[in-house]
Design a protein around this motif. Sequence first.
Motif, PDB file in Angstrom:
ATOM      1  N   MET A  49      -1.174 -12.443  -4.776  1.00  0.00           N
ATOM      2  CA  MET A  49      -1.950 -11.188  -4.858  1.00  0.00           C
ATOM      3  C   MET A  49      -2.833 -11.018  -3.625  1.00  0.00           C
ATOM      4  O   MET A  49      -3.038  -9.903  -3.145  1.00  0.00           O
ATOM      5  CB  MET A  49      -2.770 -11.161  -6.142  1.00  0.00           C
ATOM      6  CG  MET A  49      -1.889 -10.820  -7.335  1.00  0.00           C
ATOM      7  SD  MET A  49      -2.806 -10.465  -8.813  1.00  0.00           S
ATOM      8  CE  MET A  49      -3.230 -12.092  -9.334  1.00  0.00           C
ATOM      9  N   TRP A  50      -3.315 -12.132  -3.077  1.00  0.00           N
ATOM     10  CA  TRP A  50      -4.102 -12.067  -1.828  1.00  0.00           C
ATOM     11  C   TRP A  50      -3.210 -11.534  -0.690  1.00  0.00           C
ATOM     12  O   TRP A  50      -3.615 -10.637   0.062  1.00  0.00           O
ATOM     13  CB  TRP A  50      -4.630 -13.476  -1.516  1.00  0.00           C
ATOM     14  CG  TRP A  50      -5.278 -13.623  -0.180  1.00  0.00           C
ATOM     15  CD1 TRP A  50      -6.431 -13.032   0.249  1.00  0.00           C
ATOM     16  CD2 TRP A  50      -4.808 -14.430   0.916  1.00  0.00           C
ATOM     17  NE1 TRP A  50      -6.715 -13.417   1.533  1.00  0.00           N
ATOM     18  CE2 TRP A  50      -5.735 -14.281   1.965  1.00  0.00           C
ATOM     19  CE3 TRP A  50      -3.717 -15.264   1.107  1.00  0.00           C
ATOM     20  CZ2 TRP A  50      -5.588 -14.928   3.201  1.00  0.00           C
ATOM     21  CZ3 TRP A  50      -3.576 -15.915   2.325  1.00  0.00           C
ATOM     22  CH2 TRP A  50      -4.486 -15.748   3.350  1.00  0.00           C
ATOM     23  N   LEU A 104      -0.478  -9.713  -0.999  1.00  0.00           N
ATOM     24  CA  LEU A 104      -0.160  -8.299  -1.270  1.00  0.00           C
ATOM     25  C   LEU A 104      -1.334  -7.403  -0.874  1.00  0.00           C
ATOM     26  O   LEU A 104      -1.151  -6.286  -0.379  1.00  0.00           O
ATOM     27  CB  LEU A 104       0.118  -8.101  -2.762  1.00  0.00           C
ATOM     28  CG  LEU A 104       1.483  -8.540  -3.272  1.00  0.00           C
ATOM     29  CD1 LEU A 104       1.499  -8.537  -4.800  1.00  0.00           C
ATOM     30  CD2 LEU A 104       2.584  -7.625  -2.750  1.00  0.00           C
ATOM     31  N   SER A 105      -2.532  -7.906  -1.068  1.00  0.00           N
ATOM     32  CA  SER A 105      -3.718  -7.086  -0.855  1.00  0.00           C
ATOM     33  C   SER A 105      -4.174  -7.069   0.596  1.00  0.00           C
ATOM     34  O   SER A 105      -4.916  -6.174   0.996  1.00  0.00           O
ATOM     35  CB  SER A 105      -4.863  -7.590  -1.738  1.00  0.00           C
ATOM     36  OG  SER A 105      -4.438  -7.613  -3.078  1.00  0.00           O
ATOM     37  N   THR A 106      -3.759  -8.048   1.393  1.00  0.00           N
ATOM     38  CA  THR A 106      -4.293  -8.121   2.761  1.00  0.00           C
ATOM     39  C   THR A 106      -3.228  -8.057   3.862  1.00  0.00           C
ATOM     40  O   THR A 106      -3.555  -7.819   5.014  1.00  0.00           O
ATOM     41  CB  THR A 106      -5.088  -9.426   2.960  1.00  0.00           C
ATOM     42  OG1 THR A 106      -4.211 -10.533   2.765  1.00  0.00           O
ATOM     43  CG2 THR A 106      -6.260  -9.515   1.988  1.00  0.00           C
ATOM     44  N   ASN A 149       1.010  -3.185   3.840  1.00  0.00           N
ATOM     45  CA  ASN A 149       0.555  -1.796   3.922  1.00  0.00           C
ATOM     46  C   ASN A 149       1.638  -0.961   3.255  1.00  0.00           C
ATOM     47  O   ASN A 149       2.697  -0.726   3.843  1.00  0.00           O
ATOM     48  CB  ASN A 149       0.386  -1.418   5.395  1.00  0.00           C
ATOM     49  CG  ASN A 149      -0.156  -0.012   5.554  1.00  0.00           C
ATOM     50  OD1 ASN A 149      -0.770   0.516   4.625  1.00  0.00           O
ATOM     51  ND2 ASN A 149       0.083   0.581   6.705  1.00  0.00           N
ATOM     52  N   ALA A 152       5.036  -8.598   2.092  1.00  0.00           N
ATOM     53  CA  ALA A 152       3.624  -8.999   2.096  1.00  0.00           C
ATOM     54  C   ALA A 152       3.389 -10.103   3.121  1.00  0.00           C
ATOM     55  O   ALA A 152       2.481 -10.921   2.996  1.00  0.00           O
ATOM     56  CB  ALA A 152       3.195  -9.437   0.704  1.00  0.00           C
TER      57      ALA A 152
END
Length: 511
Positions: A421-422, A424-426, A429, A465
Motif C-alpha cells: 500500500m505504501w 501504491l500510494s507513493t 500515478n 507501483a
Amino acid sequence: MEEFVFTRTVGATSGPNSRAVACRDLRDWLELVEAAGELKRVTAPVDPSEELSAITYMATRGGTAPALLFDNLVGDRFSARILSNMLGASKERYALAVGLDPTLSTTDMIAATREIMKQRLAPVQVDKSAAPVNEIVLRGDEVDLTAFPVPKFWPGDGGGYIGTGDVTFTRDPQSGRINVGVYRQMVHGPARVGLYCSPGKHGRLDREAWWARGEPCEVVAAYGIDPVLFMVGAQAFSSGESELDVAGGMMGRPVELTEAEYVGLPIPANAELVVEGLLHPGDSAMEGPLGEFTGYYGNERSMQPVMEIKAGHCRRSPIITAALMANYPSCEIGSYYAIMRSARILDDLQRIGVPGVVAAYSHPAAASGWGMVIVSLKQQYPGHAAQALAVTAQCPAAAYFTKWIIAVDEDVDPTDFNQVMWALSTRCNPVDDLDILKNTWSTGLDPSQFPPEARPFGSKALINACKPYRHIKQFPQSTLLRRSTYERVVARWSELALSGSPPRLSTFHPE
Ligand SMILES: Cc1cc2nc3c(=O)[nH]c(=O)nc-3n(C[C@H](O)[C@H](O)[C@H](O)COP(=O)(O)O)c2cc1C
Ligand SMILES: [Mn+2]
C-alpha cells in the motif's frame, strides 16, 4: 515443471528419501499439529448442520486459529469426527504437512515450495488387509452415508455436503492416468452422492470420456484424507499428469494405495473414509448451491451427476475433513493455496524468461488468492515493469480470475500488504500507471458483472507501483536507517528493554 528430472538415492517408487515427511496419514499429521499447539479439540455436542460451520467461521475470524477437531456430533451413528480449518490461514500447518520449517517466512516458503512441487514420486500399492482404511468395509446395502455426520455449511446451501475437503479419483480411459481432484459432494440418499465438477476439470473430462464410450465412470472419493493429497488435488496440473505422483514428490514418500472392493481404481490406503461407485450416463439430480470461497453463494441449483455407491471403507472413528468456504481468513483455501499458486506463478515467469523478478504473492484475502497478484522486480530497462505486469497477468498460473496485478520494486515485500500500500500510494500515478485488459479468462463465480451471462469473461487492472523508470535517477531516496546504527540498536535491544525481537531490515541508507 515437466522438464524437471528428479533423481533420488532411493528408487523412485520404492520408498522414502532423505526428506520424506514423518507423517503417513491425517492422524500422524494431527499429532504433529497438536504438539505445535495448532489443534483444538471440541468435545461438547455440536450440530453438523450450520452450527459446526458457525463455530469454525467465528473461531477463525482472527486469522491465527488452530485446526478444529469435533468429536461429538449430533445425529452421528458412526462415532465419526469432523476436522475443520485443517490448513486454513496457517502457513505453519502447511509446512508441517510437507516437511518444511514452519518458521520460514512466506517468501521463503514459496521458494521452498517451488523446489518440492517439482518432484515426482509414483504411488505404491499395499495389501488390502494391511490398509487402515479397511478397518471397516461396507458393501451394497450396508452403505448408509446418512449415518455419518454430514455438514451443511451455510443457510442457503442446497443440502448437506459429505465431500468438501475431499479427494476424488477418476481414470482417463485412454491413458489410464488416475486424476485426483477436490470436487464437492452433496448427499442425496444413503448410497447416492452428487458430484459437481465444473467444465474443464479433469474429473469431468474423464467422466465424459467414459460416457462417450457408453460406459459408466468409476469414482473413488475419500471424505477424510491427509492434507497433502487434499492440497495437491485442489491444484491444477496438466491433464496427463497424476496428482498422486506430485503428492508423493512433495512428501518425499509415495502415496500408499490399495485395491478397491468393486471398482478397478485403487483407494488411498491410509484415508479415513472412502466410497467407491459409479456415475451412470443420465443419472443426475438437483445439486447446489454452496457458499463459496468468494464469500457468496456460487452457481444456481442445477442437475448434476449422481454417484451410485457400491462400497465404503473407513477407520474406526473416522475423521471427515470438512472445508469451510468463506471469506478470508476463515476459508479452507487459505495460506497453502496462496503459497502454491505464488510458487507456480514464479515458475511460469522464470520459464517465460522475465528477468529481474524477485518475488510474487497472491494474497489469500483476495478470494483465496484468485483476485490479486503482486510481483516484485529489480527494474533493469525501460518498459520492464510493464512487461512483468502483462506476462504475470496472462501466464497460465495467474490468468484465471485475477483482477489486480501490481508490480512493485525489489525493496517492497509482496507478502507485506502495508509495504504494498505504501508503494501504491507513493510510486504509482494512476493516470499513467494503470492499464486494463478486457475480455479475459474469468469465472461464473465472480459476482461483479451483470447480466450473469457476461461472467465467464473478466477484466484485469495492471498497476505499476514501481518507481517511474523515466525518473528513477531523480526519484527521492527512501528514508532508510544507516546499517551501522541499525546493528547497534539490535545489539542493545534487550538493554533497552524493548519487547519481542528486533525487526529484520534488508535495505539501508547508502554509506
Ligand atoms: C475445498 C475445495 C472445494 C472445491 N470444490 C470444487 C467443486 O465442487 N467443483 C470443481 O469443479 N472444483 C472444485 N474445487 C477446485 C478443484 O479442486 C481444482 O480446480 C482442481 O484443480 C481440480 O482438479 P483437476 O485440475 O485435476 O480437475 C474445489 C477446491 C477446493 C480446495
Ligand atoms: Mn488433474
